[in-house]
Design a protein around this motif. Structure first.
Motif, PDB file in Angstrom:
ATOM      1  N   LEU A   1      -2.799  14.139 -14.652  1.00 57.33           N
ATOM      2  CA  LEU A   1      -2.098  12.910 -15.022  1.00 57.33           C
ATOM      3  C   LEU A   1      -0.967  12.633 -14.038  1.00 57.33           C
ATOM      4  O   LEU A   1      -0.826  11.508 -13.527  1.00 57.33           O
ATOM      5  N   ILE A   2      -0.149  13.624 -13.771  1.00 58.33           N
ATOM      6  CA  ILE A   2       0.931  13.453 -12.804  1.00 58.33           C
ATOM      7  C   ILE A   2       0.367  13.066 -11.442  1.00 58.33           C
ATOM      8  O   ILE A   2       0.890  12.176 -10.752  1.00 58.33           O
ATOM      9  N   ALA A   3      -0.737  13.707 -11.060  1.00 53.89           N
ATOM     10  CA  ALA A   3      -1.358  13.408  -9.768  1.00 53.89           C
ATOM     11  C   ALA A   3      -1.764  11.950  -9.668  1.00 53.89           C
ATOM     12  O   ALA A   3      -1.532  11.297  -8.636  1.00 53.89           O
ATOM     13  N   ARG A   4      -2.354  11.395 -10.714  1.00 50.21           N
ATOM     14  CA  ARG A   4      -2.816  10.002 -10.636  1.00 50.21           C
ATOM     15  C   ARG A   4      -1.696   8.996 -10.837  1.00 50.21           C
ATOM     16  O   ARG A   4      -1.791   7.859 -10.363  1.00 50.21           O
ATOM     17  N   LEU A   5      -0.632   9.361 -11.515  1.00 47.92           N
ATOM     18  CA  LEU A   5       0.514   8.460 -11.602  1.00 47.92           C
ATOM     19  C   LEU A   5       1.148   8.260 -10.225  1.00 47.92           C
ATOM     20  O   LEU A   5       1.666   7.185  -9.922  1.00 47.92           O
ATOM     21  N   ILE A   6       1.070   9.289  -9.390  1.00 47.63           N
ATOM     22  CA  ILE A   6       1.616   9.205  -8.031  1.00 47.63           C
ATOM     23  C   ILE A   6       0.533   8.805  -7.033  1.00 47.63           C
ATOM     24  O   ILE A   6       0.704   7.898  -6.228  1.00 47.63           O
ATOM     25  N   ASN A   7      -0.569   9.534  -7.059  1.00 51.43           N
ATOM     26  CA  ASN A   7      -1.765   9.191  -6.285  1.00 51.43           C
ATOM     27  C   ASN A   7      -1.543   9.200  -4.776  1.00 51.43           C
ATOM     28  O   ASN A   7      -2.256   8.527  -4.039  1.00 51.43           O
ATOM     29  N   TRP A   8      -0.568   9.988  -4.321  1.00 49.07           N
ATOM     30  CA  TRP A   8      -0.308  10.063  -2.884  1.00 49.07           C
ATOM     31  C   TRP A   8      -0.146  11.536  -2.505  1.00 49.07           C
ATOM     32  O   TRP A   8       0.850  12.173  -2.849  1.00 49.07           O
ATOM     33  N   PRO A   9      -1.126  12.113  -1.790  1.00 47.56           N
ATOM     34  CA  PRO A   9      -1.126  13.552  -1.517  1.00 47.56           C
ATOM     35  C   PRO A   9       0.132  14.124  -0.875  1.00 47.56           C
ATOM     36  O   PRO A   9       0.553  15.219  -1.270  1.00 47.56           O
ATOM     37  N   PRO A  10       0.767  13.481   0.110  1.00 50.50           N
ATOM     38  CA  PRO A  10       1.982  14.095   0.651  1.00 50.50           C
ATOM     39  C   PRO A  10       3.070  14.307  -0.406  1.00 50.50           C
ATOM     40  O   PRO A  10       3.776  15.330  -0.385  1.00 50.50           O
ATOM     41  N   THR A  11       3.208  13.363  -1.334  1.00 51.58           N
ATOM     42  CA  THR A  11       4.170  13.536  -2.417  1.00 51.58           C
ATOM     43  C   THR A  11       3.733  14.647  -3.354  1.00 51.58           C
ATOM     44  O   THR A  11       4.547  15.480  -3.787  1.00 51.58           O
ATOM     45  N   LEU A  12       2.458  14.692  -3.666  1.00 48.07           N
ATOM     46  CA  LEU A  12       1.949  15.746  -4.543  1.00 48.07           C
ATOM     47  C   LEU A  12       2.120  17.119  -3.911  1.00 48.07           C
ATOM     48  O   LEU A  12       2.443  18.092  -4.595  1.00 48.07           O
ATOM     49  N   GLN A  13       1.932  17.196  -2.598  1.00 48.24           N
ATOM     50  CA  GLN A  13       2.146  18.482  -1.921  1.00 48.24           C
ATOM     51  C   GLN A  13       3.600  18.913  -2.035  1.00 48.24           C
ATOM     52  O   GLN A  13       3.890  20.109  -2.221  1.00 48.24           O
ATOM     53  N   ALA A  14       4.517  17.965  -1.942  1.00 48.11           N
ATOM     54  CA  ALA A  14       5.931  18.293  -2.095  1.00 48.11           C
ATOM     55  C   ALA A  14       6.211  18.814  -3.496  1.00 48.11           C
ATOM     56  O   ALA A  14       6.995  19.758  -3.676  1.00 48.11           O
ATOM     57  N   LEU A  15       5.560  18.229  -4.501  1.00 44.75           N
ATOM     58  CA  LEU A  15       5.737  18.715  -5.874  1.00 44.75           C
ATOM     59  C   LEU A  15       5.151  20.113  -6.052  1.00 44.75           C
ATOM     60  O   LEU A  15       5.710  20.944  -6.787  1.00 44.75           O
ATOM     61  N   ILE A  16       4.044  20.380  -5.372  1.00 48.36           N
ATOM     62  CA  ILE A  16       3.476  21.729  -5.399  1.00 48.36           C
ATOM     63  C   ILE A  16       4.444  22.716  -4.745  1.00 48.36           C
ATOM     64  O   ILE A  16       4.723  23.795  -5.274  1.00 48.36           O
TER      65      ILE A  16
ATOM     66  N   SER B   1       1.115   5.888  -4.042  1.00 42.99           N
ATOM     67  CA  SER B   1       0.027   5.044  -3.564  1.00 42.99           C
ATOM     68  C   SER B   1       0.167   3.664  -4.185  1.00 42.99           C
ATOM     69  O   SER B   1       0.731   3.509  -5.266  1.00 42.99           O
ATOM     70  N   GLY B   2      -0.359   2.663  -3.506  1.00 41.02           N
ATOM     71  CA  GLY B   2      -0.350   1.323  -4.087  1.00 41.02           C
ATOM     72  C   GLY B   2      -1.586   1.032  -4.900  1.00 41.02           C
ATOM     73  O   GLY B   2      -1.786  -0.097  -5.351  1.00 41.02           O
ATOM     74  N   ALA B   3      -2.438   2.038  -5.133  1.00 44.03           N
ATOM     75  CA  ALA B   3      -3.715   1.792  -5.797  1.00 44.03           C
ATOM     76  C   ALA B   3      -3.559   1.441  -7.268  1.00 44.03           C
ATOM     77  O   ALA B   3      -4.286   0.609  -7.802  1.00 44.03           O
ATOM     78  N   TYR B   4      -2.600   2.091  -7.952  1.00 40.71           N
ATOM     79  CA  TYR B   4      -2.429   1.873  -9.385  1.00 40.71           C
ATOM     80  C   TYR B   4      -1.017   1.369  -9.661  1.00 40.71           C
ATOM     81  O   TYR B   4      -0.037   1.915  -9.148  1.00 40.71           O
TER      82      TYR B   4
END
Length: 307
Positions: free
Chosen positions: A87-102, A135-138
């Motif tokens: 859920l968090i991944a798709r709310l953001i939907n931008w891998p560089p940001t998700l990598q920072a959260l990881i 991401s601008g997708a959602y």
């Protein structure tokens, strides 16, 4: 998949038809296969498909989905709370940001472990560095909840926070003993949360369908996909309705099932889910608008270099 497209490139007069849709699906997949097999661009003679960005006919082939599968799904299949990280991944939907959260240890996590302050701090640091955060997708609503607040805080406190509060019922939708999980049931529970539409909940469900032991064998994998705004417009173009006519869930799935059968029968593409068909209708909407000169997709195609 057939070796050659059985349908001509659509014109403004023919694009809003089943043959126009089947051409679009075949040609989009042919582009993916040509690129992945090492052929040089251009991969299509279709000027619309060559110029603009369209997602793949199989959602799991898209770059963000491939990243999510590799970094967040495959390593954590044993987590019963995988839905929360996705859920968090798709709310953001931008891998560089998700990598920072990881990297900061924010994800993966259980709902109870979620740290909204670290989430906000990590995203705000990225924003202050002048980098892309989402991401601008959602589109996420609502994200302006408090005077002087910011989007990251609103997402953490209100949207993700609502999922934390409802985590037990969402878990139950997936793991209730003696009850086979379905995509529809999961989407219904997740979309009860503040700020989470059935469309966003459906994106999380689609990710869980790539996770063995989660929703990969849901009995409605080929019979249910939540109504989405873009896919509704695609159906309306196909059926000659007003682009903004609304759909009830049952009728929406019935129409997608008809299209699904046509894809299997006419194009011999047999490995799609109904969510893939829904996704194709969203992309077909953008294609129709471009061919009809009613608008154009917001993103030109360019190779992704940021991840």
């Amino acid at each position: 998949m057939r070796d050659n497209c059985p349908y001509p490139r659509p014109t403004p007069e023919t694009v809003c038809s089943m043959s126009g849709l089947l051409y679009f699906i075949w040609e989009r997949e042919a582009i993916r296969l040509a690129r992945e097999n090492g052929h040089s661009a251009p991969w299509t003679k279709d000027p619309v498909l060559e110029k603009y960005k369209f997602t793949n006919i199989h959602r799991c082939d898209d770059r963000v989905s491939q990243w999510v599968i590799d970094k967040l799904i495959t390593p954590y299949l044993e987590r019963s709370d995988l839905w929360f990280t996705l859920l968090i991944a798709r709310l953001i939907n931008w891998p560089p940001t998700l990598q920072a959260l990881i990297d900061k240890g924010v994800i993966p996590c259980t709902p109870q472990e979620f740290d909204p302050d670290m989430f906000e701090h990590t995203l705000e640091r990225i924003k202050n560095d002048g980098k892309k955060v989402y991401s601008g997708a959602y589109m996420l609503y609502p994200t302006k909840m408090e005077p002087g607040g910011n989007k990251s805080k609103a997402v953490a406190k209100y949207i993700i926070g609502s999922a934390v509060e409802n985590a037990d019922s969402i878990d139950n939708a997936l793991w209730e003993a003696g009850v086979a999980p379905t995509i529809e049931r999961f989407v219904a529970e997740l979309s009860k949360c503040f700020g989470i539409s059935t469309f966003i909940a459906g994106q999380v469900a689609a990710d869980l369908s790539y996770a063995p032991g989660h929703l990969d064998s849901a009995e409605d994998l080929y019979g249910y996909a939540p109504v989405g705004p873009g896919s509704s417009r695609g159906l309306n173009y196909l059926l000659g309705k007003s682009p903004y006519a609304t759909w009830k869930q049952k009728e929406f799935n019935a129409e997608l099932s008809i299209i699904f059968s046509e894809i299997i029968d006419k194009l011999e593409i047999i490995d799609m889910t109904l969510h893939d068909v829904q996704n194709c209708m969203c992309e077909f909407s953008k294609y129709c608008r471009a061919v009809l000169s009613e608008g154009k997709p917001k993103t030109n195609y360019q190779p992704e270099t940021e991840f």
